[in-house]
Structures are given as C-alpha cells and as structure tokens.
Design an enzyme around this catalytic site. Structure first.
Site: not given
Ligand SMILES: [Zn+2]
Length: 272
Positions: A2-3
C-alpha cells in the site's frame, strides 16, 4: 504494497464510520510490532487521518493510534466474530467498537506496525518522524523536490522511496512517475526544470491511483475488502518487456538498491 493512494482510499472509507466510536476492548499479537494496539483500549477515535503511508487515528485522550500497513496489512471493520469460529491466524490486532462491529488489523507477512503515541511524538517511528511533505500539499512543488534531492548523492528513486523528499511514494508510483517525467530512476542528479516535471509526474501517478481506488497486485484490499482498479492503468510498473506506450521500445527491468525497477531506455536516458 500500500502506497499513498491505497492508504488514502482506506482512510476515506474508515473516517466516516470510525469517528466517534470507542475502542471497547481488544486483542493484539504479542509481537512488539503490534502489541501497542491494546494501549488504545478505552479511548474514542476522533478521526482517521493520513501522513504519507501512515494511517493516524487521533484519540480523545491526546494520543494517536498509528497504523502502517507494511506490505500486506489491511484495516477493516468486520462484524463481531461469532463464538466458536476459529480466529483468522493472520489477524494481528482487533478492537471491538461501541455501536457494534470489530476493527480488524490483518497482516500476512507482518511488515506492518501499530503504535500508540502522544500526538505528534514520532521518535519511536523514525520514518514517520522524518517524513517529507505530502505531494498534494502546497509546500510540495518542483523547487521543494529539487532542493530535497540535492541533499543526497543516492539514486533519485532510492531517495523518493526513503519518504524524505516527499511522503507516500513507493515502488509502483515511483516507477510510474519517473516514466511520466522521462527521468532515469538511477540518475543521482536532476536539473531544476526536470525536478518540476518529476513533481508534477508524482502527483499525476498518485492521482491515477486515487481515482481508481488504488493498485492491487496481490494483497491490497480497501476497507470494504474490495480490490483496487489502478493496476489496469499502469504505464510502466510491472510491464517489463512490453512496448513503451510512448515510443514502443520494450521496457527494461533491473534491480536498483534491492528494489525491482522498470523504465524505458529510450524515454528515460541516463543523464547523470
Ligand atoms: Zn519510451
């Protein structure tokens, strides 16, 4: 992993549901990465915010519940478990909520982190403490990026992944941004003009992720358990061997400071 777009998607889904709910009781894995979770019991969640790739839940007692999803973490509200149902072995922490439901942190590979800290005191979380500006903040522009990148001789991509020049960019959106900007990720220096182009490209790549509900390659699910859609809108990341959408040269893949990196050898020439 996840960014910013994936974490912000989760933030926007949890915020209206979690604000004002009390963490009545809870459980955590004994791992030092997650054991702080029980420290939040009894507090009420005031809001769900984000800094870079960190979810930050201000509590009503002046502390914050900080959640980093690592590579495979997810944070969701699920129905309270029925008695007798075997627990999911990958749940690392959970809190029963006032008004019903359970906030569940699940993390298969355990690269995530949960911490409860006094608001804004991030000395136990060095990456968060040193986080650069949010890419959508007014403080972040081409000159800010140029100034930050001039402080180091490391590869430009490695600097972005450090979270110091700008917060929230990981491997996927870094490869996308360098391709959009026509900058080679292994360059160590950048002109002021190209830094402005790269700053715009970072926002463009992240905006695409936000608009499509995040990128799901393997594990990412949002707070509703749904996969993202941005994996169908990537120009560069994960497309090694396929023709560049700008110039048709096959995209190349290599390893840069231990991170897989994809780039176009024609559109992104090595400069310095
Ligand atoms: Zn190209």
């Amino acid at each position: 992993m996840p960014e910013l777009p994936e974490v912000d998607t989760i933030r926007s889904q949890l915020a209206p549901v979690l604000a004002g709910r009390q963490l009545l009781d809870g459980w955590s894995s004994p791992s030092p990465k997650f054991v702080d979770a029980i420290e939040a019991i009894g507090a009420t969640v005031d809001a769900v915010t984000r800094q870079g790739k960190y979810l930050i839940l201000p509590l009503d007692d002046g502390r914050e519940l900080v959640v980093h999803l690592g590579m495979t973490g997810s944070l969701r509200i699920l129905p309270a478990p029925a008695e007798g149902v075997p627990p999911d072995p990958y749940v690392r922490a959970s809190w029963n909520l006032s008004g019903g439901g359970t906030l569940v942190y699940r993390d298969v590979r355990q690269f995530g982190r949960i911490a409860v800290v006094d608001a804004g005191r991030y000395s136990s979380l060095p990456t968060l403490a040193a986080l650069g500006p949010d890419p959508f903040d007014e403080a972040f522009d081409g000159d800010a990026l140029w100034t930050a990148l001039r402080r180091s001789d490391r590869h430009l991509k490695t600097q972005l992944l450090s979270q110091r020049p700008v917060a929230g960019v990981g491997n996927i959106y870094a490869d996308e941004a360098f391709w959009l900007a026509g900058v080679h990720p292994a360059d160590r220096r950048i002109t002021r003009a190209r830094a402005a182009t790269l700053a715009d490209a970072i926002r463009t790549a992240l905006r695409s992720g936000l608009d499509h509900g995040g990128t799901t390659l393997r594990d990412y699910v949002d707070a509703d358990g749904a996969t993202g859609g941005n994996q169908h809108h990537l120009f560069c990341y994960g497309r090694a061997g396929e023709p560049c959408e700008r110039c048709s040269t096959p995209l190349r893949r290599g390893v840069l400071d231990a991170r897989t990196t994809t780039w176009c050898p024609t559109c992104q020439p090595r400069r310095r």
